[in-house]
Scaffold this active site. Structure first.
Site, PDB file in Angstrom:
ATOM      1  N   GLY A 108      48.078  44.010  31.846  1.00  0.00           N
ATOM      2  CA  GLY A 108      47.322  45.134  32.405  1.00  0.00           C
ATOM      3  C   GLY A 108      47.856  45.594  33.750  1.00  0.00           C
ATOM      4  O   GLY A 108      47.697  46.767  34.122  1.00  0.00           O
ATOM      5  N   GLU A 131      51.522  40.085  26.426  1.00  0.00           N
ATOM      6  CA  GLU A 131      50.345  39.913  25.552  1.00  0.00           C
ATOM      7  C   GLU A 131      50.661  39.218  24.239  1.00  0.00           C
ATOM      8  O   GLU A 131      49.840  38.468  23.709  1.00  0.00           O
ATOM      9  CB  GLU A 131      49.696  41.274  25.249  1.00  0.00           C
TER      10      GLU A 131
HETATM   11  N1  COA Z   1      43.772  36.090  33.927  1.00  0.00           N
HETATM   12  C1  COA Z   1      43.013  35.136  34.475  1.00  0.00           C
HETATM   13  N2  COA Z   1      43.479  34.275  35.397  1.00  0.00           N
HETATM   14  C2  COA Z   1      44.765  34.385  35.744  1.00  0.00           C
HETATM   15  C3  COA Z   1      45.618  35.350  35.200  1.00  0.00           C
HETATM   16  C4  COA Z   1      45.073  36.246  34.249  1.00  0.00           C
HETATM   17  N3  COA Z   1      45.787  37.223  33.698  1.00  0.00           N
HETATM   18  N4  COA Z   1      46.844  35.203  35.743  1.00  0.00           N
HETATM   19  C5  COA Z   1      46.746  34.185  36.600  1.00  0.00           C
HETATM   20  N5  COA Z   1      45.505  33.687  36.609  1.00  0.00           N
HETATM   21  C6  COA Z   1      44.966  32.579  37.389  1.00  0.00           C
HETATM   22  C7  COA Z   1      45.461  31.257  36.833  1.00  0.00           C
HETATM   23  O1  COA Z   1      44.675  30.858  35.724  1.00  0.00           O
HETATM   24  C8  COA Z   1      45.270  30.365  38.044  1.00  0.00           C
HETATM   25  O2  COA Z   1      43.906  30.035  38.171  1.00  0.00           O
HETATM   26  P1  COA Z   1      43.448  28.487  38.300  1.00  0.00           P
HETATM   27  O3  COA Z   1      44.106  28.016  39.564  1.00  0.00           O
HETATM   28  O4  COA Z   1      41.971  28.603  38.384  1.00  0.00           O
HETATM   29  O5  COA Z   1      43.945  27.787  37.086  1.00  0.00           O
HETATM   30  C9  COA Z   1      45.618  31.281  39.214  1.00  0.00           C
HETATM   31  O6  COA Z   1      45.496  32.621  38.710  1.00  0.00           O
HETATM   32  C10 COA Z   1      47.036  31.101  39.710  1.00  0.00           C
HETATM   33  O7  COA Z   1      47.924  31.242  38.601  1.00  0.00           O
HETATM   34  P2  COA Z   1      49.020  30.133  38.201  1.00  0.00           P
HETATM   35  O8  COA Z   1      49.284  30.273  36.745  1.00  0.00           O
HETATM   36  O9  COA Z   1      48.609  28.805  38.701  1.00  0.00           O
HETATM   37  O10 COA Z   1      50.262  30.669  39.079  1.00  0.00           O
HETATM   38  P3  COA Z   1      51.795  30.483  38.726  1.00  0.00           P
HETATM   39  O11 COA Z   1      52.544  30.954  39.933  1.00  0.00           O
HETATM   40  O12 COA Z   1      52.085  29.122  38.203  1.00  0.00           O
HETATM   41  O13 COA Z   1      52.096  31.521  37.525  1.00  0.00           O
HETATM   42  C11 COA Z   1      51.927  33.615  36.380  1.00  0.00           C
HETATM   43  C12 COA Z   1      51.938  32.886  37.735  1.00  0.00           C
HETATM   44  C13 COA Z   1      51.631  35.080  36.658  1.00  0.00           C
HETATM   45  C14 COA Z   1      53.314  33.492  35.701  1.00  0.00           C
HETATM   46  C15 COA Z   1      50.856  32.982  35.452  1.00  0.00           C
HETATM   47  O14 COA Z   1      49.630  32.930  36.148  1.00  0.00           O
HETATM   48  C16 COA Z   1      50.613  33.756  34.172  1.00  0.00           C
HETATM   49  O15 COA Z   1      51.386  33.649  33.230  1.00  0.00           O
HETATM   50  N6  COA Z   1      49.520  34.542  34.120  1.00  0.00           N
HETATM   51  C17 COA Z   1      49.136  35.269  32.958  1.00  0.00           C
HETATM   52  C18 COA Z   1      49.958  36.511  32.847  1.00  0.00           C
HETATM   53  C19 COA Z   1      49.603  37.276  31.594  1.00  0.00           C
HETATM   54  O16 COA Z   1      49.796  36.840  30.481  1.00  0.00           O
HETATM   55  N7  COA Z   1      49.064  38.475  31.818  1.00  0.00           N
HETATM   56  C20 COA Z   1      48.736  39.351  30.745  1.00  0.00           C
HETATM   57  C21 COA Z   1      47.295  39.268  30.423  1.00  0.00           C
HETATM   58  S1  COA Z   1      46.876  40.539  29.277  1.00  0.00           S
END
Ligand code: COA
Length: 255
Positions: A108, A131
């Site tokens: 998003g 996604e």
């Molecule tokens: N929705 C909800 N929570 C999210 C999120 C999302 N799209 N993206 C990140 N967060 C949260 C994580 O769950 C984490 O929360 P927690 O500490 O309570 O577990 C916090 O944000 C920090 O993220 P984290 O994954 O620990 O950071 P990172 O640096 O290791 O990785 C990303 C960063 C962006 C690569 C990883 O968070 C990720 O893959 N996020 C999802 C991205 C995604 O698929 N977006 C599309 C959704 S439609």
């Protein structure tokens, strides 16, 4: 409040600020964003808008996956519709919108950036539509706008694989207009320049350029909105979203 609006003369800076989730959008934040964008769209004192994320790490890390993991198809449709409203406001408001992509712009987040008229990225930005790795598809306009910005071949590869691109690749494939640090400063520079131009000519230029999106852009967005919601009836969507929340790899059954 997780959406901050600051004014600098005729430029409005909208900052999404949900640091504990890398600025991922939950219902409250997305609703607030939609409402603020609606107000700014109708405010003639605002001549250009910059959209960015708070902090150093993320623009918007996507829709809130924890929230999405509990949605049924009807709720998913409503959720998709809310994102579509925000995107349409950015795309159609009668003034230029500029995304300052200051970090992760995934799912998003990438879709909101795509709905803006211009995109700048910091050198540390990462963009993509992951996604598919959650067993779902982009639901806030990504399936329609990525192809329009980067071409259908690039869009299919990115949406099918779910891989993310760094700032340099984003520039090469036309996903961003420029890479600059600090990216907010670059976005403000352009916004100030645009705010000094004729708002009448600029709004017409935007409306005419949007015609180049093709006659049935709205139809494509409507189909995406409906099918995105239906997909939440699949086992794979439940598995993909739940696996992220449970911090494990998904095991897709193919149903
Ligand atoms: N929705 C909800 N929570 C999210 C999120 C999302 N799209 N993206 C990140 N967060 C949260 C994580 O769950 C984490 O929360 P927690 O500490 O309570 O577990 C916090 O944000 C920090 O993220 P984290 O994954 O620990 O950071 P990172 O640096 O290791 O990785 C990303 C960063 C962006 C690569 C990883 O968070 C990720 O893959 N996020 C999802 C991205 C995604 O698929 N977006 C599309 C959704 S439609």
């Amino acid at each position: 409040m997780s959406v901050d609006v600051a004014r600098e003369g005729a430029v409005a800076v909208v900052t999404i600020d949900r640091p504990d989730a890398l600025n991922a959008l939950d219902v409250a934040t997305l609703t607030e964003l939609r409402d603020r964008l609606g107000e700014l769209a109708g405010d003639d004192a605002v001549r250009a808008l910059v959209l960015t994320g708070a902090g150093e790490k993320a623009f918007v890390a996507g829709a809130d996956i924890k929230y999405m993991s509990g949605l049924d198809p009807e709720q998913a449709k409503a959720w998709g519709a809310l994102g579509h409203e925000a995107g349409r406001l950015l795309e159609t408001m009668p003034k230029p919108t500029i995304a300052a992509v200051n970090g992760f712009a995934l799912g998003g987040g990438c879709e909101l950036a795509l709905a803006c008229d211009v995109r700048y990225a910091s050198s540390r930005a990462k963009l993509g539509q992951p996604e598919i790795n959650l067993g779902i598809v982009p639901g806030w306009g990504g399936t329609q706008r990525l192809a329009r910005v980067c071409g259908i071949g690039v869009a299919k590869e990115l949406i099918f694989t779910g891989r993310t691109v760094d700032a340099e690749e984003a520039l090469r494939i036309g996903l961003v207009n420029a890479v600059a640090d600090p990216v907010l400063e670059r976005a403000l520079e352009t916004a100030r320049a645009l705010a000094a131009k004729s708002p009448v000519a600029l709004s017409l230029a935007k409306r005419l350029c949007n015609l180049a999106l093709g006659v049935d852009h709205a139809g494509g967005l409507g189909t995406e909105a409906a099918e995105f919601g239906e997909l939440f009836a699949s086992e794979d969507a439940k598995e993909g979203l739940t696996a992220f929340v449970e911090k494990r790899e998904p095991n897709f059954a193919g149903r």
